[in-house]
Enzyme design. Sequence first.
Site, PDB file in Angstrom:
ATOM      1  CG  ASP A1091       0.335   1.047  10.980  1.00 49.12           C
ATOM      2  OD1 ASP A1091      -0.582   1.373  10.204  1.00 49.12           O
ATOM      3  OD2 ASP A1091       1.537   1.135  10.703  1.00 49.12           O
ATOM      4  CE  LYS A1160       6.219  -3.138   5.491  1.00 47.38           C
ATOM      5  NZ  LYS A1160       6.705  -2.636   6.799  1.00 47.38           N
ATOM      6  CG  ASP A1307      -2.541   2.944   6.969  1.00 47.04           C
ATOM      7  OD1 ASP A1307      -1.642   3.752   7.244  1.00 47.04           O
ATOM      8  OD2 ASP A1307      -2.325   1.874   6.375  1.00 47.04           O
TER       9      ASP A1307
END
Length: 1394
Positions: A1091, A1160, A1307
Amino acid sequence: MLDNLLGCTGSTVQLYSTSTKPYMTKSLLKWKKRKRKSKAQQQKEMDNLQHDLVKMLTKRAIQVVRNKSLLNAQREVVSCHAFDHQGLHDYQNRHSLVDGSLTSIDLTEQPWNGEEHRSYYVAQAVEAKLSLDCSGKTNPFQATPQARYFAVEPHTTHINADEDRFESLKGKGNFTSLKRKSSQEQLYLTNYKPITYSELFPTRSSNPISYFHETGNNLVFHSAFKSFCSELAVTNPVQDWDFETHSEGNLNEHSQSSANTVISLNTLNIASGARSSLKTIKSPLHKEKFQRHSHHYLMESSNQNQRDDALFFPKVMEPESPLMLKSAPNVFVHDPIDALDDTIQDSKEHGFKQSTRKSKKRKSAILTVEDQGNSCITKEMREMLDRSFVEACCFTNHELLAVRNLQYHATQSKVTSVHLFNVLIHALAKKVDLQTIKSLFLLLRQQELEPSLQTYAACLECMGRMSEVNVELCRNLISDINKSNLDLGDVARKCFFQVDEWDYVLKAIKLVQPDFIPNPMKINTVYDNKLLLELNTSNNQAVEYNQYAVDFSHQEMMQRAKMQLEMEVKGEVKVKSIAASELRETLKPLARERRDDLLTEWRKVLLKSFDQKTALLEKNAQDNINMTLYPFLKLFPREEYVNIIFKCLRELLTLSDGYSPTLSMIKSDLGWAVNRKFNTALRLAGGMDKKVMTVYEHFMKAYLDKNKKLDSHRLMWRRAMSQSYDTMNLDMSLKRWPSHITIEIGKFLLDMILYDLKVNATTFKKRSPKRLVPAFSTMVMPDKFGYSNAELKVHPVVSRLFAVDHSEFFSFTPCVVPMLIPPVPWISRNTGSLLLGSNALVRMQPSVGHVDPLKTVKENRYAAVLDSLNTLSACAWKVNKRVLDLQIEVFNNKGDAKLKVASPASQFPPLPVIKHDLMPKEKAQLYKERLALQQQRQDAHGLWCTDLYRLSIANKFRDDIFWFPHSMDFRGRTYPLPPHFNHLGSDNVRGMLLFAKGKPLGEIGYDWLKIHLINLTGLKKRSSNKERLDYAHLVMEDILDSADKPLTGKKWWQESDEPWQTLACCMEIAKIERFVGNKADYVCCFPVHQDGSCNGLQHYAAIGRDQAGAESVNLHPFDVPKDVYSDVVDLVEKSRQAHAEEGKEIAQILKGFIKRKVIKQTIMTTVYGVTRFGAREQIHRQLKDIPEFPAQESWRGSMYLTQTTFSCLREMFTAAKDIQDWLTEASSLISSFMPVDWVTPLGFPVMQPYFKRVGKHSLGFDRFKPNAMKQKNAFPPNYIHSLDSTHMMLTALYCVHAGITFVSVHDCYWTHACDVPVMNRICREQFVNMHKQPLLEDLSKHLLALVKRACRDPSLIEVMRRVDVPALLQLLENVPKRGSFDLDNVLKSTYFFS
């Protein structure tokens, strides 16, 4: 009531009662007297009412007459070009007119009966007037007064009239009936008598005006009719009629009569706005020729073999004359459905000017982009509109209806698409209708269109189907092909052929050229993009030659292909519900019996209603020039439409109690369902199923060959297509209808649901008489934005009957479930995925004003994009059965919030009861609690249904191998087509998926698997890979316990960030630990992920060469990984401490609550353009989920943290913020005059589809311009998204070249454990190669060219004057400066992707 109003007078009827009532108070009596109207006011209102009624009836009558006049329009046929050699070029001897047998009906002769109405009575007078020229000259259709005749037939719509008054007029004329050869009755008048206006419509006027006079044997009407129209306030009675909407054309969704709803659908004049501009006469020479030929019409009966029932079409006119109908006013038949602007034409010496009527409230679905030259989609929408109607007509064998419509529209505006002619000529070729094909071929020339190779192929097909082929005509056609600079040899690879069309085309060609051999298919096997040059050479060090080949024989794979084709032909996939067995037990036998009886009765009612409504539409289609809904409702048997309705009903009845879909949503869903089924039926009718299976058989031979080196699946499919000339070019494109066609089809079907389906309201009341009421109704409800939406509500009895109706099987369309075979590779924007085709390459809702940027781009420019998409689709999968069974067990045991398995809504507490004796504040509080709990129940039900669908689909494929076809969004980001069950889904789905093909672990594969397990837990985010591996060894006991006793043991796996993936990995590690033999030989199917570390910020740091930013997102090599989220948290905490010391209260309250999880999401989405408002909402949700944090301070705390987080991010990523600001400012200026677009490094064109409505176009279309706010805010994140998709595609292509399996979730890259090092190397190399390109400079050049092109565009002159062009050009030229970061450091960074 209307009869009474028309026949009454003020002396006989008292409209308003003025008598007092004994119980009225003095104040009320005084008020009533003050509001009382005088006799004169009452009479004036009555006169106005009658006057308006006359206007309405007269205009309706004129509409009817003009419609018929246009239907019977006469046109000349003059041949040209290839058909000149057939001797049809002499226009003076080749006039061909259609249907000269019309009926003469004079005003005073009509024998009115009880079913005919006043509008047709007035229509007779209007006919006589329309048969005369304004200047008094004889009309071309009128040789003598006695020869005047027009046809007026009964119409389906009805207007109430005073029948008694008509009966009294019947005695004023002596009617005589004469029989003609055409078996039509011609009525003529032998004794004329004047008819006064007061006799027609009685009023209080004491001086009635006579409008119809007798002069000899002729009816002189001209001056009287002008006076008649002037009293009706209608200017220019011949040409300038402004039609009003008659009452039967505006039925809304809340009508009470099902019969009336049919009338609202009798005509679909969807082209009236698109075709409202009349083609003007360009030169005096044209005027002269038109005047010469317009009086040169001859009348002769049309050939009977050119008739199709009552549908016949007019011949085309001479090419050099303007395409007009002089005999009929250029007025469109009023459209009661889509209230576009009716265009009224006014002619003076053949010069035309246009006037438009104010549009209705309904928005037109035909769109244009304001002040935008090449991005204007009016033309595109016109072509889509015409194409949809023509294809529907040809599919239902109503070709002549389409021809008639096309020829009529050619008189109104220029036809711009040669595809319409190609479709029609191919359809007519199958009927060997050469005469009509000639007419269409000539009309195509008149429209200044050049025939394509497909056009000539269709004509040659007709030649080949003739019993006696005209070789001379074939030779002329081939000669024309050569003169048009077309290559006859390309007919196989550039033209689309269905069924046996190619055989007949080849037959016709070989009659002229016996040795003819088509050109072979040209297959470009080389990339010309500099990022892909290495792929043009063979890789002798590839891990595998064909890594996607599976262990199936060719015969087995073709058997699976037949099963897949059967599913697609059927149009649905039955999936057994995992919860059906338990829920079925709750059904009571009596309730089930009542439900089944009701469904049976509904089906009978729907079938009968459909027949009645389509019968009325058929009558209207025969007498309507414009596009109608009729062909779209005859595409399949009536049972198929009813099945679509029942599928919609099943979905409606399984919705939660608090949710009601809007009518617009239901109409859209019904319309698209018909559209999807039509696409499947069209491909089956064209024999595409057999041709695709032939190609697929050749494709499978190469796909399954493990010893053949794989270059790309696109080239593999191209080679399979080239095996036969008949399959060189397959038309698998999606025939998407415009949204307003699907809406009207949906409205037709929805009306049947609303007005035809009944239920007994006393079903559950014993000994009560039967009382039928509508089963579904509408309710207008405001949405969250304050707009009102009509929603569909289910009757309580129906809800009760179906409350426990959870079907044993679900029905899904084939495109929303995995495929049983490898998907068809994408070879163009229209061909790929399912066997019979699916949605387009770029997935997007029909966006307002959006133009498909791929339409004008050749496939070779973005071939690498197609290849990467095919790579993702080629990966085979299988289900992890143990994980699936555990999830089903948890699901059926009422779910588990910790494991993210939804609980049923029944687990929530009941709604609180509001008692009458409570205080107002207590009631208000209970109301809030009820609403909150009801919303929670609805949300829980939605999540529960999602899990149910997902687990049921997974259970269906538990013993199968399957594939996920992929498509893209407009930025190039890839997505699997199945929405419920795919690897892009939640942790629950990813935990159930395994690669179908396993690979031995090798020397380091097992270590990577254990590191992957610790990554999933999220416990060692800032630890090195070695430390993570050591930790895996440390907790091996917990790992094995989790694998052996997942629900009864220590449950270590449940503490993970991704519990189900962690559990699946634990089970795989347990198998490896107990494997007898060398662990390196263990065949592992488990996918290992790598990742990106905040990938958006990685791209920003790489573009700007930002050293500090690159270090924080792991572009720079470190021994341990950097966690950008934790770094930002540290900065925010330092800032909070400083503010707390200063005495700021909210900073003191937040002590101990600033954690990684809280901010986050905000950090991650900042780079993707999240606003401060959105960031505040994100943080607010996180603070509310912390039980210890004071709830009343969550909003204030979120505001503080949002501001502090944004400040810290700007401090940490200076270069990234500078680039983001440059992109935002540039897009803000450009979007003021055009949408922002760019091209990705792989050549994929991107355009942002954000527009807003700004008014009406002069032709009546909605006008749109770029939404500057959305264009500005979306450009930076969309540009970064296009870069991360490009990086993924480059990695996919080079992984294929290296011989390893590759799958991505944006991604996050997946591969086998043994191939992780190879994928990591490729991932870093391609990131560096892409960012070493001058990305910002290339973007700057593209945007500069965009602005300069806009400055030269004449349509943008006014807009560009308001733009500071020099400042914009200077901004685009000043690309942000880069930092000092060395991109080669990425190659050494272990934790760039980890």
